[in-house]
Design an enzyme around this catalytic site. Structure first.
Site, PDB file in Angstrom:
ATOM      1  N   ASN A  13      -4.149 -28.811  24.541  1.00 11.17           N
ATOM      2  CA  ASN A  13      -4.774 -27.463  24.148  1.00 11.17           C
ATOM      3  C   ASN A  13      -6.381 -27.337  24.388  1.00 11.17           C
ATOM      4  OD1 ASN A  13      -4.055 -25.748  20.972  1.00 11.17           O
ATOM      5  ND2 ASN A  13      -4.327 -24.894  23.005  1.00 11.17           N
ATOM      6  N   ASN A  64      -8.758 -16.013  22.408  1.00  8.35           N
ATOM      7  CA  ASN A  64      -7.497 -16.657  23.400  1.00  8.35           C
ATOM      8  C   ASN A  64      -8.035 -16.213  24.898  1.00  8.35           C
ATOM      9  OD1 ASN A  64      -5.775 -17.341  21.558  1.00  8.35           O
ATOM     10  ND2 ASN A  64      -5.236 -15.230  21.009  1.00  8.35           N
ATOM     11  N   CYS A  73      -6.622 -22.333  14.613  1.00  5.37           N
ATOM     12  CA  CYS A  73      -6.186 -23.365  15.797  1.00  5.37           C
ATOM     13  C   CYS A  73      -6.460 -24.824  15.012  1.00  5.37           C
ATOM     14  CB  CYS A  73      -6.805 -23.000  17.166  1.00  5.37           C
ATOM     15  SG  CYS A  73      -6.559 -24.196  18.425  1.00  5.37           S
ATOM     16  N   ASN A  75      -5.450 -27.634  16.786  1.00  9.05           N
ATOM     17  CA  ASN A  75      -6.257 -28.340  17.873  1.00  9.05           C
ATOM     18  C   ASN A  75      -7.559 -28.324  17.817  1.00  9.05           C
ATOM     19  OD1 ASN A  75      -3.892 -30.081  18.426  1.00  9.05           O
ATOM     20  ND2 ASN A  75      -2.999 -28.322  19.548  1.00  9.05           N
ATOM     21  N   ASN A 176      -2.137 -18.087  11.208  1.00 10.59           N
ATOM     22  CA  ASN A 176      -1.690 -17.355  12.137  1.00 10.59           C
ATOM     23  C   ASN A 176      -0.073 -17.399  12.018  1.00 10.59           C
ATOM     24  OD1 ASN A 176      -1.283 -19.832  12.923  1.00 10.59           O
ATOM     25  ND2 ASN A 176      -2.920 -19.466  14.741  1.00 10.59           N
ATOM     26  N   HIS A 178       3.989 -17.740  12.827  1.00 14.67           N
ATOM     27  CA  HIS A 178       4.697 -18.604  13.685  1.00 14.67           C
ATOM     28  C   HIS A 178       6.233 -18.047  13.568  1.00 14.67           C
ATOM     29  CE1 HIS A 178       1.686 -21.410  15.135  1.00 14.67           C
ATOM     30  NE2 HIS A 178       1.094 -20.984  13.993  1.00 14.67           N
ATOM     31  N   ASN A 209       3.275 -16.740  17.599  1.00 12.20           N
ATOM     32  CA  ASN A 209       3.320 -17.872  18.322  1.00 12.20           C
ATOM     33  C   ASN A 209       4.724 -18.237  17.930  1.00 12.20           C
ATOM     34  OD1 ASN A 209       0.516 -18.005  18.796  1.00 12.20           O
ATOM     35  ND2 ASN A 209       0.399 -18.557  16.727  1.00 12.20           N
ATOM     36  N   GLU A 227       2.345 -19.100  22.919  1.00 18.48           N
ATOM     37  CA  GLU A 227       0.870 -18.836  21.967  1.00 18.48           C
ATOM     38  C   GLU A 227       0.627 -17.091  22.354  1.00 18.48           C
ATOM     39  OE1 GLU A 227      -2.308 -21.099  20.529  1.00 18.48           O
ATOM     40  OE2 GLU A 227      -1.572 -22.921  21.616  1.00 18.48           O
ATOM     41  N   CYS A 236      -0.044 -26.965  20.108  1.00 16.72           N
ATOM     42  CA  CYS A 236      -0.474 -26.100  19.171  1.00 16.72           C
ATOM     43  C   CYS A 236      -0.516 -26.862  17.765  1.00 16.72           C
ATOM     44  CB  CYS A 236       0.509 -24.973  19.117  1.00 16.72           C
ATOM     45  SG  CYS A 236      -0.028 -23.591  18.066  1.00 16.72           S
ATOM     46  N   GLY A 237      -1.573 -26.929  17.367  1.00 17.58           N
ATOM     47  CA  GLY A 237      -1.718 -27.624  15.839  1.00 17.58           C
ATOM     48  C   GLY A 237      -1.003 -27.129  14.698  1.00 17.58           C
ATOM     49  N   GLY A 239       1.129 -24.895  15.254  1.00 20.13           N
ATOM     50  CA  GLY A 239       2.404 -24.600  15.346  1.00 20.13           C
ATOM     51  C   GLY A 239       3.399 -25.922  15.151  1.00 20.13           C
TER      52      GLY A 239
END
Length: 309
Positions: A13, A64, A73, A75, A176, A178, A209, A227, A236-237, A239
Site C-alpha cells: 500500500n 487518494n 490510513c 499502512n 474511515n 468500511h 472502502n 478503496e 489497507c490497514g 481495512g
C-alpha cells in the site's frame, strides 16, 4: 513546483511522502493526482504530507489517487512514523500523529537504527451508522444484506420480475468507512466490476472502502480491498482492522487479546482486538526510494481546475 519526496509502502500500500513541516504544499489534491500516475508520475496509491501539529508530534494529511482527502490510513501512518524517525525529524518512540480520524499512537520496532515495523493503536471501532456514515434504520449494521444491483425484467408473459444482487456484510468505521463481506473465494472476484458498486452505493454518502474476506482457519483470513478514491490496493490497514472486528463480532476467526493473521495481496498484517476494545495494527514500514520531483505549474493548474468541476 519542486519538492523532495520518499516513496514508501506498508505491504504494498504505497504513497509518496513529503516533509511539509517547514512549509505547506500548494494544491495537494492536484499533486496527488499527478504523482500517483504510474506512467507519468511516481506511481502510488496517493500522497501523504507530514505536517506540523499543535495537538501531537506531527500531523498526517492523506490524499487518494483521485485527489480526494482521506481521514486515515493504517499502512500510511506506520510509514509516517518511519519517515519522521529515519529522516531525523524526531527521536521519540512512540510518536503521536494527528489525523482526520483522530490522534493515533505508533510504537516503532527499530532495528539497526531504522524502523522495520510499527504497531498503531487504531482506537475503537465505530459502529453507529450516523458516525460511519451510513444511511440505514439499523442501530448497527452487522451481517445485513446490501443490495448492489437491482434489475427489472419484463417476462414473456408480460409479468414484471425484480432481480437483486446482494452481499451480506458489516459496516464499521476505523476513522474511515468500511463494509466487510465474507466470500468463499476472494481470488475469483472481479473487483473492477464489483468495487465501484460498493464505493458509490447510495447508503454510503461519503463512499466506502470494501473488504472481501475469505476465512482460512480459526486464526487466519485473507482479503482483497477496494478503496474509495484509489480502487483495488495491495493492502489497507484500517481495512484489516475492520476485517478483524467483523471476524470477532461474527465468531468467524480470532480471539480477544491475540493477534489475528490478516493476509492481503501485499503481505501479512497482524491485528489484535484487545480487552480495552481498541484494535492494534502491526505491520512493516518500508522506504523504497527517495527523489526530487518538479511538476510544471501549468500542469498543476490544469489538474486542479479539473478537480473543481
Amino acid at each position: 513546483m519542486k519538492f523532495k519526496f520518499a516513496k514508501m509502502h506498508g505491504c504494498g500500500n504505497d504513497y509518496v511522502y513529503v516533509d511539509c513541516t517547514e512549509a505547506p504544499m500548494r494544491e495537494p489534491e492536484a499533486v496527488s493526482v499527478y504523482v500517483s500516475r504510474y506512467h507519468f508520475g511516481v506511481g502510488s496509491d496517493g500522497l501523504i504530507l507530514v505536517c506540523p501539529s499543535d495537538k501531537a508530534d506531527f500531523k498526517m494529511r492523506i490524499f487518494n489517487a483521485d485527489g480526494s482527502e482521506a481521514q486515515m490510513c493504517g499502512n500510511g501512518i506506520r510509514c509516517v512514523a518511519k519517515f519522521v524517525h529515519d529522516h531525523g525529524l524526531t527521536g521519540r518512540n512512540p510518536v503521536v500523529i494527528e489525523t482526520l480520524g483522530g490522534l493515533k499512537t505508533i510504537r516503532m520496532d527499530i532495528r539497526d537504527g531504522k524502523v522495520a515495523e510499527a504497531t498503531v493503536d487504531m482506537g475503537e471501532p465505530e459502529t453507529r451508522p450516523r458516525k460511519i456514515p451510513m444511511i440505514t434504520d439499523h442501530y448497527i449494521f452487522v451481517d445485513q444484506s446490501l443490495v448492489i444491483k437491482e434489475t427489472t425484467i419484463v417476462g414473456t408473459d408480460k409479468e414484471t420480475y425484480h432481480e437483486k444482487v446482494f452481499f451480506n456484510g458489516t459496516a464499521v468505521s476505523m476513522g474511515n468507512p468500511h463494509f466487510v463481506t465474507f466470500v468463499p473465494d476472494v481470488d475469483a472476484l472481479d473487483l473492477e466490476e464489483l468495487g465501484p458498486q460498493f464505493e458509490h452505493h447510495r447508503l454510503f454518502p461519503e463512499g466506502v472502502n470494501t473488504e472481501f474476506v475469505q476465512v482460512l482457519d480459526g486464526n487466519s483470513v485473507k482479503f482483497r480491498v477496494w478503496e474509495r478514491g484509489s480502487g483495488e490496493t495491495l493492502a489497507c490497514g484500517t481495512g484489516a482492522c475492520a476485517v478483524t472486528y467483523a471476524c470477532m463480532k461474527l465468531h468467524k476467526a480470532g480471539k480477544i487479546g491475540q493477534p489475528l493473521n490478516v493476509y492481503c495481496e501485499g503481505g501479512l498484517l497482524k491485528v489484535t482486538y484487545a480487552k480495552d476494545n481498541h484494535l492494534y495494527l502491526t505491520g512493516p514500514a518500508v522506504e523504497a526510494f527517495t527523489g526530487e520531483m518538479e511538476i510544471p505549474d501549468e500542469e498543476i493548474a490544469k489538474i486542479a481546475a479539473g478537480l473543481k468541476k
